[in-house]
Design a protein around this motif. Structure first.
Motif, short mmCIF file in Angstrom:
data_model
loop_
_atom_site.label_atom_id
_atom_site.label_comp_id
_atom_site.label_asym_id
_atom_site.label_seq_id
_atom_site.Cartn_x
_atom_site.Cartn_y
_atom_site.Cartn_z
N TYR A 144 0.83 -1.21 0.00
CA TYR A 144 0.00 0.00 0.00
C TYR A 144 0.86 1.26 0.00
CZ TYR A 144 -3.00 3.60 2.07
OH TYR A 144 -3.66 4.75 2.34
N LEU A 145 1.82 1.29 0.92
CA LEU A 145 2.71 2.45 1.03
C LEU A 145 3.55 2.58 -0.24
CD1 LEU A 145 3.62 4.73 2.85
CD2 LEU A 145 5.40 3.23 3.74
N GLU A 146 4.02 1.42 -0.73
CA GLU A 146 4.83 1.45 -1.94
C GLU A 146 4.06 2.07 -3.10
OE1 GLU A 146 7.06 -2.20 -3.19
OE2 GLU A 146 6.05 -1.77 -5.08
N GLY A 147 2.80 1.64 -3.23
CA GLY A 147 1.97 2.19 -4.31
C GLY A 147 1.87 3.71 -4.24
N ILE A 148 1.65 4.22 -3.01
CA ILE A 148 1.51 5.67 -2.85
C ILE A 148 2.81 6.38 -3.21
CG2 ILE A 148 1.08 7.51 -1.19
CD1 ILE A 148 -0.62 5.51 0.35
N LEU A 158 5.71 14.45 -13.48
CA LEU A 158 4.69 15.13 -14.29
C LEU A 158 4.55 16.58 -13.85
CD1 LEU A 158 1.79 12.55 -14.57
CD2 LEU A 158 3.38 13.28 -16.34
N GLY A 159 4.67 16.81 -12.54
CA GLY A 159 4.57 18.16 -12.01
C GLY A 159 5.62 19.07 -12.64
N TYR A 160 6.84 18.56 -12.79
CA TYR A 160 7.88 19.37 -13.43
C TYR A 160 7.57 19.62 -14.90
CZ TYR A 160 10.77 19.63 -9.34
OH TYR A 160 11.23 19.93 -8.09
N ALA A 161 6.94 18.63 -15.54
CA ALA A 161 6.55 18.83 -16.94
C ALA A 161 5.54 19.97 -17.06
CB ALA A 161 5.94 17.55 -17.50
N THR A 205 -5.46 18.51 -14.09
CA THR A 205 -5.21 18.25 -12.67
C THR A 205 -3.73 18.41 -12.34
OG1 THR A 205 -5.39 15.93 -13.27
CG2 THR A 205 -7.15 16.81 -11.95
N THR A 206 -2.86 18.02 -13.27
CA THR A 206 -1.43 18.21 -13.03
C THR A 206 -1.10 19.69 -12.84
OG1 THR A 206 -1.07 16.34 -14.50
CG2 THR A 206 0.86 17.61 -13.88
N ILE A 207 -1.62 20.51 -13.76
CA ILE A 207 -1.38 21.95 -13.67
C ILE A 207 -1.93 22.49 -12.36
CG2 ILE A 207 -2.06 24.17 -14.66
CD1 ILE A 207 -1.77 22.87 -17.40
N LEU A 208 -3.11 21.99 -11.96
CA LEU A 208 -3.73 22.50 -10.73
C LEU A 208 -2.85 22.23 -9.51
CD1 LEU A 208 -7.54 21.71 -11.15
CD2 LEU A 208 -6.35 23.85 -11.51
N TYR A 209 -2.29 21.02 -9.38
CA TYR A 209 -1.51 20.80 -8.16
C TYR A 209 -0.17 21.54 -8.19
CZ TYR A 209 0.93 16.53 -10.08
OH TYR A 209 1.65 15.63 -10.81
N VAL A 210 0.35 21.76 -9.41
CA VAL A 210 1.56 22.56 -9.49
C VAL A 210 1.28 24.01 -9.08
CG1 VAL A 210 3.30 23.48 -11.07
CG2 VAL A 210 2.62 21.10 -11.22
N VAL A 211 0.10 24.51 -9.46
CA VAL A 211 -0.24 25.89 -9.07
C VAL A 211 -0.37 26.00 -7.56
CG1 VAL A 211 -2.06 27.62 -9.16
CG2 VAL A 211 -1.30 26.51 -11.24
N VAL A 212 -0.94 24.97 -6.93
CA VAL A 212 -1.02 25.00 -5.46
C VAL A 212 0.37 25.01 -4.85
CG1 VAL A 212 -1.65 23.64 -3.44
CG2 VAL A 212 -3.29 23.95 -5.27
N GLY A 213 1.26 24.19 -5.40
CA GLY A 213 2.62 24.14 -4.88
C GLY A 213 3.36 25.45 -5.11
N ILE A 262 7.10 19.78 -6.34
CA ILE A 262 7.25 18.72 -5.34
C ILE A 262 6.21 18.90 -4.24
CG2 ILE A 262 8.74 17.92 -3.48
CD1 ILE A 262 9.72 16.80 -5.93
N VAL A 263 6.09 20.14 -3.75
CA VAL A 263 5.11 20.41 -2.70
C VAL A 263 3.70 20.09 -3.20
CG1 VAL A 263 4.11 22.21 -1.25
CG2 VAL A 263 6.58 22.12 -1.59
N GLY A 264 3.42 20.53 -4.43
CA GLY A 264 2.10 20.25 -5.02
C GLY A 264 1.84 18.76 -5.13
N ALA A 265 2.85 18.01 -5.63
CA ALA A 265 2.69 16.57 -5.79
C ALA A 265 2.50 15.88 -4.44
CB ALA A 265 3.90 15.99 -6.52
N LEU A 266 3.24 16.35 -3.44
CA LEU A 266 3.09 15.78 -2.08
C LEU A 266 1.66 15.95 -1.59
CD1 LEU A 266 6.38 16.89 -0.29
CD2 LEU A 266 5.49 14.56 -0.42
N ILE A 267 1.15 17.20 -1.70
CA ILE A 267 -0.21 17.47 -1.22
C ILE A 267 -1.22 16.64 -2.00
CG2 ILE A 267 -1.99 19.23 -1.01
CD1 ILE A 267 0.19 21.27 -0.60
N TYR A 268 -1.07 16.65 -3.33
CA TYR A 268 -2.04 15.96 -4.19
C TYR A 268 -2.03 14.45 -3.93
CZ TYR A 268 -4.40 14.44 -8.42
OH TYR A 268 -5.27 13.86 -9.31
#
Lengths: 291, 282
Positions: free
Chosen positions: B4-8, B18-21, B206-214, B223-229
């Protein structure tokens, strides 16, 4: 046979016209790409479906669908207006995308994500012109969309409100100096956008008898394509583009099958964006200068 | 480590790449809605070369990046002629064309999807994400970061100061496509199955959205956006459905009050933040 397909395409196209006009009005007047519009389309239809499902009478359910569409549209305006006047179109575009995801997933959470059957409220009545068959509901939708376009066109050209809106589209600052209450006009426009889009959603579900929480996506994306192909910022452009996409979609399905529709439509869109970004009837808007 | 943890954690690695893309175009003020399309190109390329040609994992990744970068370079000339919202529309059309093309290629299963034989485990995605992050953080400390920021702020002035705007845009477009393809390759080899309908424009959104939050002003933002998402739904256990509702509400709050995202200079002290808020809601 071919004439019948073109007629079917026009009927489908009239759905894109409702949504395309909503997009084009907001872009044309305040240069804002409102990506929450597909969600408004869905909210109108899903609200009506949910209320009909619990036994609310049809007229009340349909009106409630329109109201929810209007309220949801106004919420977007309330939150994003401050950002709309800024110079960065990216931020407001992302904000409206967030509203799209928010509305869709609220509906998924409350009503589920499955495709649902919309009850047949209209009598199953077809009109024949020679060999051509047209459903009554489809014809009504088509007629309403044409009336709406003529009405809007008149409103923009010949009424004080229309003159104010055109002034705002030229320059928000100058309009403010001339004593126009810009915010109020923008709010009116968002109400109109909520109304048109939800109406489009209701007419779509009345005719095609199926709704789902994600129904707005495909229609919304094609309406954007229609708007750009017709010419961004032009109401008649949205009509031409919507009808063209409708006919193209129906004939492509007839010739090559349903899976190739998206390739044809979006390739046309990309080609047009590169070759003639102002669209078929474009030229009304020099948005690249304003953003 | 539990599965489970590995999957996450693997999902986190993919989301970070993807966030960096998505971050690169945003850092010069562009919206590229075609990220999911390049991700699809990467996923399918990597799957095909490992399945059909027997390439190892690492070569699958490099092929994915190469094919997507070449495709991006070829399509860049017409697409980058558009600006602002028109660029968003053009990349959106591009995304839908790529997705529907894969939907119609019978060699890779068409609508039925395509199984991927080579399985990556967790180490490979973690390594790739670490390399990508390190490279991006390093570039954040170089002139490149300044050039990108200057292009975002004012193209005309950057041009006057000798920045080749077209070249910067081309590089950003191609590198972004390569990163998206790397994310797609990681996705294909961890989930062992890909289908065209996964790579819709809404994945780009959705990728763009979490990057904007980060935050789009700092290399740490994605990275921060991907962590939160990635971790938000895990924190809200049993209510994964609410992930998108809460997430989009969060975005809207950010757009309304803090469009720069989390990672960016905060105004000095909480008092001035309140003052800003009061000032805005006037």
């Amino acid at each position: 046979m071919h004439v019948q397909q073109i007629v079917n395409g026009l009927m489908l196209g009239s759905v894109y016209v409702f949504v395309g006009i909503a997009f084009t009005m907001i872009i044309g007047i305040i240069n804002f790409v409102n990506f929450s519009i597909p969600a408004l389309f869905m909210l109108g239809a899903m609200t009506a479906w949910a209320l009909l499902n619990v036994g609310v009478v049809a007229p009340l359910a349909l009106v409630a669908g329109l109201l929810v569409g209007i309220v949801a549209s106004m919420a977007v305006e309330q939150v994003l207006y401050k950002r709309l006047s800024g110079r960065d179109p990216v931020i407001s575009l992302i904000g409206s995308l967030a509203f799209l995801i928010l509305y869709e997933h609220l509906v998924i959470h409350i009503l589920g994500s499955d495709q649902q059957a919309f009850p047949a409220l209209l009598p199953d009545f077809n009109i024949r012109f020679g060999d051509i068959v047209v459903g009554l509901g489809q014809l009504c939708g088509f007629a309403i969309s044409i009336l709406l376009v003529f009405g809007l066109s008149y409103l923009l050209k010949h009424t004080p409100v229309g003159r104010n809106l055109r002034a705002i589209s030229e320059s928000t600052e100058t309009a403010t100096i001339l004593g126009i209450n810009v915010r109020r006009h923008v709010q009116m426009m968002f109400v109109a956008v909520g109304l048109f889009t939800a109406l489009g959603g209701l007419l779509f579900s009345l005719n095609y008898l199926q709704v789902s929480a994600l129904m707005g996506q495909e229609i919304g994306l094609k309406a954007i394509a229609a708007m750009i192909i017709g010419g961004v910022g032009s109401i008649w452009g949205a009509v031409v583009g919507g009808m063209l996409i409708g006919i193209l979609e129906v004939t492509t399905i007839g010739l090559f099958g349903a899976d190739t529709v998206d390739i044809v439509i979006y390739a046309l869109l990309l080609l047009l964006l590169v070759v003639r970004p102002s669209g078929i009837l474009g030229g009304a808007l020099q948005s690249t200068q304003r953003i | 480590m539990t599965g489970y943890l590995e999957g996450i954690l693997v999902v986190l690695c993919i989301n970070a790449v993807l966030g960096y893309a998505a971050y690169l175009p945003l850092s010069i003020g562009q919206i590229n809605l075609g990220i999911a399309g390049f991700m699809a190109i990467g996923a399918y390329t990597s799957a095909i070369v490992t399945n059909e040609l027997g390439f190892p994992l690492i070569l699958g990744l490099f092929s994915a990046i190469a094919v997507a970068a070449v495709a991006a370079a070829l399509i860049a000339y017409p697409v980058l002629r558009t600006t602002g919202i028109y660029l968003a529309f053009a990349t959106f059309a591009l995304n839908e064309i790529v997705r529907s093309l894969f939907l119609n290629i019978e060699l890779v299963g068409g609508a039925a999807g395509y199984p991927v034989a080579v399985y990556s485990g967790i180490l490979f995605p973690a390594l790739v994400a670490a390399v990508v992050t390190l490279l991006m953080v390093y570039s954040g400390a170089t002139r490149a970061h300044i050039v990108l920021a200057s292009v975002r702020r004012d193209e005309a002035v950057s041009d006057l100061f000798g920045v080749n705007i077209r070249l910067v845009q081309l590089i950003v477009f191609v590198v972004s496509a390569g990163l998206a393809a790397a994310g797609g390759s990681l996705y294909a080899h961890y989930f062992s199955f890909i289908e065209a309908q996964h790579f819709t424009v809404f994945l780009s959104i959705t990728t763009i959205l979490y990057v904007v939050v980060g935050g789009t002003r700092s290399v740490w933002g994605p990275i921060v956006g991907a962590l939160i998402y990635t971790f938000l739904p895990e924190l809200l256990r049993d209510s994964g459905e609410w992930r998108f509702v809460i997430f989009s509400a969060l975005i809207i709050a950010f757009i309304a009050f803090r469009p720069e995202g989390i990672v960016a200079p905060w105004p000095s002290g909480p008092g001035s933040l309140v003052a800003r808020w009061v000032g805005r809601s006037r």
